[in-house]
Write a protein that holds these residues in place. Structure first.
Motif, mmCIF file in Angstrom:
data_model
loop_
_atom_site.group_PDB
_atom_site.id
_atom_site.type_symbol
_atom_site.label_atom_id
_atom_site.label_comp_id
_atom_site.label_asym_id
_atom_site.label_seq_id
_atom_site.Cartn_x
_atom_site.Cartn_y
_atom_site.Cartn_z
ATOM 1 N N GLU A 104 4.747 -2.141 3.689
ATOM 2 C CA GLU A 104 3.434 -1.741 3.201
ATOM 3 C C GLU A 104 3.512 -0.427 2.429
ATOM 4 O O GLU A 104 2.924 -0.287 1.349
ATOM 5 N N LEU A 105 4.257 0.532 2.957
ATOM 6 C CA LEU A 105 4.353 1.846 2.315
ATOM 7 C C LEU A 105 5.181 1.795 1.038
ATOM 8 O O LEU A 105 4.888 2.508 0.076
ATOM 9 N N VAL A 106 6.222 0.974 1.021
ATOM 10 C CA VAL A 106 7.020 0.835 -0.194
ATOM 11 C C VAL A 106 6.202 0.158 -1.286
ATOM 12 O O VAL A 106 6.284 0.518 -2.464
ATOM 13 N N ALA A 107 5.375 -0.824 -0.895
ATOM 14 C CA ALA A 107 4.532 -1.518 -1.871
ATOM 15 C C ALA A 107 3.369 -0.651 -2.339
ATOM 16 O O ALA A 107 2.908 -0.780 -3.483
ATOM 17 N N HIS A 108 2.887 0.234 -1.475
ATOM 18 C CA HIS A 108 1.747 1.103 -1.786
ATOM 19 C C HIS A 108 2.130 2.556 -1.456
ATOM 20 O O HIS A 108 1.599 3.143 -0.502
ATOM 21 N N PRO A 109 3.028 3.172 -2.217
ATOM 22 C CA PRO A 109 3.516 4.508 -1.852
ATOM 23 C C PRO A 109 2.442 5.579 -1.812
ATOM 24 O O PRO A 109 2.638 6.636 -1.196
ATOM 25 N N TRP A 110 1.297 5.348 -2.437
ATOM 26 C CA TRP A 110 0.210 6.324 -2.382
ATOM 27 C C TRP A 110 -0.284 6.532 -0.953
ATOM 28 O O TRP A 110 -0.872 7.582 -0.636
ATOM 29 N N LEU A 111 -0.042 5.554 -0.066
ATOM 30 C CA LEU A 111 -0.452 5.709 1.326
ATOM 31 C C LEU A 111 0.220 6.909 1.990
ATOM 32 O O LEU A 111 -0.322 7.490 2.930
ATOM 33 N N LEU A 112 1.399 7.272 1.497
ATOM 34 C CA LEU A 112 2.112 8.413 2.057
ATOM 35 C C LEU A 112 1.389 9.727 1.778
ATOM 36 O O LEU A 112 1.694 10.752 2.398
ATOM 37 N N LEU A 170 -5.402 0.609 -8.924
ATOM 38 C CA LEU A 170 -5.235 1.838 -9.703
ATOM 39 C C LEU A 170 -4.236 2.771 -9.021
ATOM 40 O O LEU A 170 -3.351 3.350 -9.672
ATOM 41 N N ALA A 171 -4.358 2.917 -7.691
ATOM 42 C CA ALA A 171 -3.429 3.772 -6.953
ATOM 43 C C ALA A 171 -2.010 3.222 -7.009
ATOM 44 O O ALA A 171 -1.050 3.981 -7.150
ATOM 45 N N ASP A 172 -1.867 1.910 -6.899
ATOM 46 C CA ASP A 172 -0.537 1.292 -6.987
ATOM 47 C C ASP A 172 0.093 1.554 -8.355
ATOM 48 O O ASP A 172 1.300 1.804 -8.455
ATOM 49 N N ARG A 173 -0.713 1.514 -9.394
ATOM 50 C CA ARG A 173 -0.195 1.635 -10.766
ATOM 51 C C ARG A 173 0.034 3.074 -11.189
ATOM 52 O O ARG A 173 1.083 3.410 -11.747
ATOM 53 N N ASP A 174 -0.940 3.948 -10.887
ATOM 54 C CA ASP A 174 -0.917 5.308 -11.440
ATOM 55 C C ASP A 174 -0.773 6.405 -10.400
ATOM 56 O O ASP A 174 -0.634 7.576 -10.761
ATOM 57 N N VAL A 192 -10.703 5.585 2.771
ATOM 58 C CA VAL A 192 -10.726 4.902 4.073
ATOM 59 C C VAL A 192 -10.801 3.391 3.882
ATOM 60 O O VAL A 192 -10.102 2.624 4.555
ATOM 61 N N LEU A 193 -11.633 2.960 2.955
ATOM 62 C CA LEU A 193 -11.757 1.526 2.670
ATOM 63 C C LEU A 193 -10.471 0.964 2.081
ATOM 64 O O LEU A 193 -10.059 -0.154 2.394
ATOM 65 N N MET A 194 -9.818 1.730 1.215
ATOM 66 C CA MET A 194 -8.561 1.297 0.608
ATOM 67 C C MET A 194 -7.483 1.108 1.678
ATOM 68 O O MET A 194 -6.763 0.102 1.694
ATOM 69 N N VAL A 195 -7.336 2.092 2.558
ATOM 70 C CA VAL A 195 -6.329 2.028 3.606
ATOM 71 C C VAL A 195 -6.568 0.821 4.498
ATOM 72 O O VAL A 195 -5.634 0.094 4.866
ATOM 73 N N ASP A 196 -7.813 0.595 4.842
ATOM 74 C CA ASP A 196 -8.116 -0.515 5.739
ATOM 75 C C ASP A 196 -7.869 -1.862 5.066
ATOM 76 O O ASP A 196 -7.394 -2.803 5.711
ATOM 77 N N GLN A 197 -8.166 -1.958 3.787
ATOM 78 C CA GLN A 197 -7.919 -3.222 3.091
ATOM 79 C C GLN A 197 -6.426 -3.535 3.059
ATOM 80 O O GLN A 197 -6.013 -4.678 3.295
ATOM 81 N N VAL A 198 -5.607 -2.535 2.763
ATOM 82 C CA VAL A 198 -4.162 -2.757 2.716
ATOM 83 C C VAL A 198 -3.633 -3.142 4.100
ATOM 84 O O VAL A 198 -2.754 -4.004 4.231
#
Length: 249
Positions: free
Chosen positions: A104-112, A34-38, A71-77
Motif C-alpha cells: 500500500e505504501l509503495v503504491a501510494h508513497p504520499w501516505l508516508l 493527484l497525490a499518487d501522480r504529483d 482522512v477520507l483519502m487514507v481511509d479509501q486506500v
C-alpha cells in the motif's frame, strides 16, 4: 466522522442551493489520484477542484478542509486490501499482513507524509484491522499480543517501504550506475580501503550483489522472516491451559 461513515449512515436530506456536480467518492478518488501522480504536497482544495473541473469554493460543499480530505483519502486506500485466506498457514497469514501494508505504501508513497497518529477511524481502516485480526485469530496469541503483532508487522513494513519509496524516487532522477560514474572516483579517493577495511570489504560484497546502495526488497524479506520466527516461537512457548480431568469436575 459523518463523512467517513457516509455509506453506513442514513442519507441526509438535500440542502438548499445548486445540486452537487459530482459525488464525494469522486472527490476522494481524484485527490488520491493527484497525490499518487504529483505527491501529497500538491493536494489542495484548489488542485482537486481543478482535477474535477470545479470551482475551488464549490469543493468546500464536499469537505471542510484538506485535513478532512486527507482522512477520507487514507481511509479509501485502506479499504483496497484484499482478504487474507483463512486456509493459509499462520506464518503465511502474518506475512500477508506485512506485505499488504508495504504494498500500500509503495503504491501510494504520499501516505508516508501523513501522520498515522490519531487518524479518525473510518470503515476502510476498521475493516482492514478486522481482517488483520482475523488472520491471526486462533493461533495462540492473547488479544493484547494480537494487536501488538499487527503493530510490529505494520511498523516494520512501513520503515522498509520508506526506503523502497526513496529508492524508486531517486533512481528515477539518476540511475545507480550513473551515480557511481559521477561520484565513485571521488569516494575512492576520500575513503581508501586502508582507512575503512570492514566497510570496504562488506560494501564491495553487497554492492556487487545489489548493484545499488541497498536492497529494500531483500532486507524486507530477511527482516520479516526473523520477526515471524520470534512471534511463532512465542506462540510455541506459551503454556497450554490444563485440561480438566473427571476428578476436577
Amino acid at each position: 466522522m459523518n463523512l467517513l461513515w457516509r455509506h453506513e449512515l442514513p442519507p441526509r436530506p438535500a440542502g438548499r442551493g445548486p445540486k452537487q456536480a459530482v459525488s464525494l467518492d469522486a472527490v476522494v478518488a481524484a485527490a488520491v489520484a493527484l497525490a499518487d501522480r504529483d505527491g501529497y504536497a500538491k493536494v489542495s482544495i484548489r488542485t482537486v477542484a481543478a482535477e474535477l473541473g470545479l470551482r475551488p469554493m464549490s469543493l468546500y460543499t464536499y469537505v471542510p478542509s484538506k485535513d478532512a480530505l486527507t482522512v477520507l483519502m487514507v481511509d479509501q486506500v485502506a479499504g483496497e486490501d484484499a482478504p487474507i485466506p483463512a486456509d493459509l498457514s499462520p506464518r503465511t497469514r502474518m506475512a500477508a499482513i506485512a506485505h499488504q501494508v508495504r504494498a500500500e505504501l509503495v503504491a501510494h508513497p504520499w501516505l508516508l507524509e501523513v501522520s498515522p497518529w490519531r487518524l479518525v477511524l473510518g470503515p476502510g481502516r476498521m475493516r482492514r484491522y478486522e481482517r488483520q485480526l482475523g488472520a491471526i485469530e486462533g493461533i495462540g496469541l492473547s488479544d493484547l499480543s494480537m494487536d501488538r503483532v499487527i503493530a510490529v508487522l505494520s511498523e516494520f513494513a512501513t520503515g522498509n517501504a520508506r526506503m523502497a519509496a526513496a529508492a524508486a524516487r531517486d533512481t528515477r532522477r539518476m540511475s545507480d550506475a550513473r551515480w557511481w560514474e559521477v561520484h565513485g572516483p571521488v569516494l575512492a579517493e576520500v575513503m581508501p580501503s586502508t582507512m575503512f577495511p570492514l566497510s570496504s570489504r562488506v560494501g564491495a560484497t553487497v554492492g556487487e550483489l545489489y548493484q545499488a546502495p541497498a536492497d529494500p526488497d531483500g532486507a524486507f524479506e530477511y527482516g520479516l522472516a526473523r520477526l515471524l520466527d520470534g512471534i511463532l516461537r512465542e506462540v510455541a512457548d506459551r503454556p497450554v491451559p490444563d485440561t480438566p480431568t473427571a476428578g476436577d469436575l
